[in-house]
Scaffold this motif. Structure first.
Motif, PDB file in Angstrom:
ATOM      1  N   CYS A  11      -9.226 -23.499  11.286  1.00  0.00           N
ATOM      2  CA  CYS A  11      -9.343 -22.286  10.635  1.00  0.00           C
ATOM      3  C   CYS A  11      -7.619 -21.912  10.123  1.00  0.00           C
ATOM      4  O   CYS A  11      -7.431 -20.747   9.421  1.00  0.00           O
ATOM      5  CB  CYS A  11      -9.654 -20.867  11.154  1.00  0.00           C
ATOM      6  SG  CYS A  11      -9.466 -20.663  12.892  1.00  0.00           S
ATOM      7  N   HIS A  38      -3.282 -27.342  22.813  1.00  0.00           N
ATOM      8  CA  HIS A  38      -2.940 -25.953  22.894  1.00  0.00           C
ATOM      9  C   HIS A  38      -3.140 -25.536  24.280  1.00  0.00           C
ATOM     10  O   HIS A  38      -2.790 -24.258  24.336  1.00  0.00           O
ATOM     11  CB  HIS A  38      -3.792 -25.401  21.916  1.00  0.00           C
ATOM     12  CG  HIS A  38      -5.271 -25.605  22.051  1.00  0.00           C
ATOM     13  ND1 HIS A  38      -5.938 -26.731  22.251  1.00  0.00           N
ATOM     14  CD2 HIS A  38      -6.245 -24.728  22.297  1.00  0.00           C
ATOM     15  CE1 HIS A  38      -7.328 -26.880  22.394  1.00  0.00           C
ATOM     16  NE2 HIS A  38      -7.401 -25.583  22.466  1.00  0.00           N
ATOM     17  N   LYS A  51      -5.829 -19.642  21.427  1.00  0.00           N
ATOM     18  CA  LYS A  51      -6.684 -19.914  19.917  1.00  0.00           C
ATOM     19  C   LYS A  51      -5.532 -19.929  19.148  1.00  0.00           C
ATOM     20  O   LYS A  51      -4.349 -19.554  19.286  1.00  0.00           O
ATOM     21  CB  LYS A  51      -7.624 -18.766  19.435  1.00  0.00           C
ATOM     22  CG  LYS A  51      -8.733 -18.423  20.569  1.00  0.00           C
ATOM     23  CD  LYS A  51      -9.960 -19.699  20.517  1.00  0.00           C
ATOM     24  CE  LYS A  51     -10.846 -19.352  21.602  1.00  0.00           C
ATOM     25  NZ  LYS A  51     -11.659 -20.329  21.752  1.00  0.00           N
ATOM     26  N   VAL A  52      -6.043 -20.919  17.976  1.00  0.00           N
ATOM     27  CA  VAL A  52      -5.004 -20.665  16.682  1.00  0.00           C
ATOM     28  C   VAL A  52      -5.869 -20.071  15.679  1.00  0.00           C
ATOM     29  O   VAL A  52      -7.273 -20.155  15.799  1.00  0.00           O
ATOM     30  CB  VAL A  52      -4.539 -21.981  16.160  1.00  0.00           C
ATOM     31  CG1 VAL A  52      -3.526 -22.609  17.239  1.00  0.00           C
ATOM     32  CG2 VAL A  52      -5.570 -22.992  15.910  1.00  0.00           C
ATOM     33  N   GLU A  65      -5.515 -13.410  15.881  1.00  0.00           N
ATOM     34  CA  GLU A  65      -6.831 -13.033  15.336  1.00  0.00           C
ATOM     35  C   GLU A  65      -6.634 -12.913  13.782  1.00  0.00           C
ATOM     36  O   GLU A  65      -5.660 -12.372  13.163  1.00  0.00           O
ATOM     37  CB  GLU A  65      -7.462 -11.676  15.537  1.00  0.00           C
ATOM     38  CG  GLU A  65      -7.631 -11.514  17.176  1.00  0.00           C
ATOM     39  CD  GLU A  65      -8.704 -12.622  17.776  1.00  0.00           C
ATOM     40  OE1 GLU A  65      -9.578 -13.090  17.028  1.00  0.00           O
ATOM     41  OE2 GLU A  65      -8.564 -13.138  18.788  1.00  0.00           O
ATOM     42  N   PHE A  66      -7.589 -13.671  13.098  1.00  0.00           N
ATOM     43  CA  PHE A  66      -7.358 -14.008  11.584  1.00  0.00           C
ATOM     44  C   PHE A  66      -7.115 -12.604  10.975  1.00  0.00           C
ATOM     45  O   PHE A  66      -6.025 -12.540  10.135  1.00  0.00           O
ATOM     46  CB  PHE A  66      -8.375 -14.704  11.074  1.00  0.00           C
ATOM     47  CG  PHE A  66      -8.294 -15.333   9.582  1.00  0.00           C
ATOM     48  CD1 PHE A  66      -8.090 -14.517   8.593  1.00  0.00           C
ATOM     49  CD2 PHE A  66      -7.782 -16.855   9.596  1.00  0.00           C
ATOM     50  CE1 PHE A  66      -7.804 -15.094   7.233  1.00  0.00           C
ATOM     51  CE2 PHE A  66      -7.597 -17.287   8.345  1.00  0.00           C
ATOM     52  CZ  PHE A  66      -7.436 -16.381   7.028  1.00  0.00           C
ATOM     53  N   MET A 106     -17.681 -18.139  13.205  1.00  0.00           N
ATOM     54  CA  MET A 106     -18.189 -18.289  15.049  1.00  0.00           C
ATOM     55  C   MET A 106     -19.498 -18.751  15.193  1.00  0.00           C
ATOM     56  O   MET A 106     -19.803 -19.372  16.234  1.00  0.00           O
ATOM     57  CB  MET A 106     -17.800 -16.995  15.599  1.00  0.00           C
ATOM     58  CG  MET A 106     -16.151 -16.582  15.481  1.00  0.00           C
ATOM     59  SD  MET A 106     -15.618 -17.990  16.270  1.00  0.00           S
ATOM     60  CE  MET A 106     -13.803 -17.807  15.844  1.00  0.00           C
ATOM     61  N   LYS A 117     -18.834 -27.844  23.116  1.00  0.00           N
ATOM     62  CA  LYS A 117     -18.161 -27.199  23.846  1.00  0.00           C
ATOM     63  C   LYS A 117     -19.050 -26.153  24.747  1.00  0.00           C
ATOM     64  O   LYS A 117     -18.540 -25.579  25.634  1.00  0.00           O
ATOM     65  CB  LYS A 117     -17.480 -26.157  23.063  1.00  0.00           C
ATOM     66  CG  LYS A 117     -15.826 -26.586  22.386  1.00  0.00           C
ATOM     67  CD  LYS A 117     -15.156 -25.641  21.745  1.00  0.00           C
ATOM     68  CE  LYS A 117     -14.607 -24.692  22.593  1.00  0.00           C
ATOM     69  NZ  LYS A 117     -13.171 -24.292  21.949  1.00  0.00           N
TER      70      LYS A 117
HETATM   71  N1  LIG Z   1     -11.269 -15.186  16.460  1.00  0.00           N
HETATM   72  C1  LIG Z   1     -10.180 -15.909  15.915  1.00  0.00           C
HETATM   73  C2  LIG Z   1     -10.867 -17.414  16.351  1.00  0.00           C
HETATM   74  C3  LIG Z   1      -9.721 -18.415  16.249  1.00  0.00           C
HETATM   75  C4  LIG Z   1     -10.553 -19.990  16.414  1.00  0.00           C
HETATM   76  O1  LIG Z   1     -11.554 -19.866  17.137  1.00  0.00           O
HETATM   77  N2  LIG Z   1      -9.761 -20.906  16.283  1.00  0.00           N
HETATM   78  C5  LIG Z   1     -10.331 -22.447  16.623  1.00  0.00           C
HETATM   79  C6  LIG Z   1      -9.660 -23.249  15.834  1.00  0.00           C
HETATM   80  S1  LIG Z   1     -10.750 -22.931  14.215  1.00  0.00           S
HETATM   81  C7  LIG Z   1      -9.347 -22.480  18.013  1.00  0.00           C
HETATM   82  O2  LIG Z   1      -8.444 -22.236  18.537  1.00  0.00           O
HETATM   83  N3  LIG Z   1     -10.074 -23.181  18.863  1.00  0.00           N
HETATM   84  C8  LIG Z   1      -9.543 -23.927  20.003  1.00  0.00           C
HETATM   85  C9  LIG Z   1     -10.438 -23.779  21.363  1.00  0.00           C
HETATM   86  O3  LIG Z   1     -11.496 -22.841  21.212  1.00  0.00           O
HETATM   87  O4  LIG Z   1      -9.980 -24.028  22.445  1.00  0.00           O
HETATM   88  C10 LIG Z   1      -9.241 -15.652  14.905  1.00  0.00           C
HETATM   89  O5  LIG Z   1     -10.051 -15.140  13.755  1.00  0.00           O
HETATM   90  O6  LIG Z   1      -8.221 -16.195  14.753  1.00  0.00           O
END
Ligand SMILES: N[C@@H](CCC(=O)N[C@@H](CS)C(=O)NCC(=O)O)C(=O)O
Length: 210
Positions: A11, A38, A51-52, A65-66, A106, A117
């Motif tokens: 994302c 990460h 998270k990214v 958070e986005f 999500m 996962k």
């Molecule tokens: N709520 C977070 C969600 C971010 C998210 O879920 N990113 C995913 C990639 S799309 C991530 O970092 N996944 C790595 C993991 O869960 O370990 C946002 O809005 O930024």
């Protein structure tokens, strides 16, 4: 200079689009999530949620958070016109962003893209994929209603369109059907120079919708 943390194919592409739209200079660190790059101590110190996307601002403070990062970028770069100024319209942007990130991403794409996962059982994984696929169909249906015949979700381009783009890219990759106006939105986004720079910066492939 700001520092952006992302992962190609994640994302994070939506956030990178918004960074490119502002024209603000930034450096980037790109992780391979599948390789768990990460999950290291250095990144845990930046974002304990691991998270990214995450953005380290000029003053060293970290935003995650986005929705939060997107609103901050929009408010600090008004010349980029990433958010309406009208209070009611801003509220509607918040509403649709939360729906996309919290529900369609999500509760939909996450189950389709990374069912492993949640469970190692192949039957349960198949159930998760089916559940996620149904959530995405509902989500795209609602977003299609919201978009209608407008060029962008709010009429003019806004931070909400960048979020929808990361999901339309995933839909193309996964062969998930999109309503015609959502597919046209994806292709319209590809015409934006900031989107093209973001795609090049993340080093990803993005197809056109049929
Ligand atoms: N709520 C977070 C969600 C971010 C998210 O879920 N990113 C995913 C990639 S799309 C991530 O970092 N996944 C790595 C993991 O869960 O370990 C946002 O809005 O930024």
């Amino acid at each position: 200079m700001m520092h952006f943390y992302s992962s190609p194919g994640s994302c994070g592409i939506g956030m990178r689009i918004l960074l490119e739209e502002t024209g603000a200079p930034f450096e980037a660190t790109l992780f391979n999530l599948a390789a768990k790059e990460h999950l290291n101590d250095a990144y845990r110190a930046v974002n304990p949620k691991t998270k990214v996307p995450a953005l380290v601002r000029e003053d060293g403070s970290v935003l995650t958070e986005f929705q939060a990062i997107a609103f901050w970028l929009a408010d600090t770069h008004p010349e980029a016109r990433l958010l309406p100024t009208d209070a009611e319209a801003r509220l509607r942007v918040m509403e649709v962003l939360d729906y996309m990130v919290g529900s369609v991403h999500m509760r939909g794409f996450t189950f389709v893209i990374v069912p492993g996962k949640f469970t190692q059982n192949p039957d349960f994984q198949a159930e998760l994929v089916a559940h996620g696929t149904a959530q995405i169909a509902t989500g795209f249906g609602n977003l299609s209603e919201m978009l209608g015949d407008k060029a962008y979700l709010m009429g003019d381009f806004s931070i909400a369109d960048a979020a929808m783009f990361y999901m339309t890219r995933w839909a193309l990759l996964k062969g998930i059907d999109m309503p015609a106006n959502i597919a046209a939105h994806h292709n319209r986004m590809l015409e934006r120079p900031a989107v093209q720079r973001a795609i090049a910066g993340e080093g990803i492939e993005v197809g056109r919708a049929a």
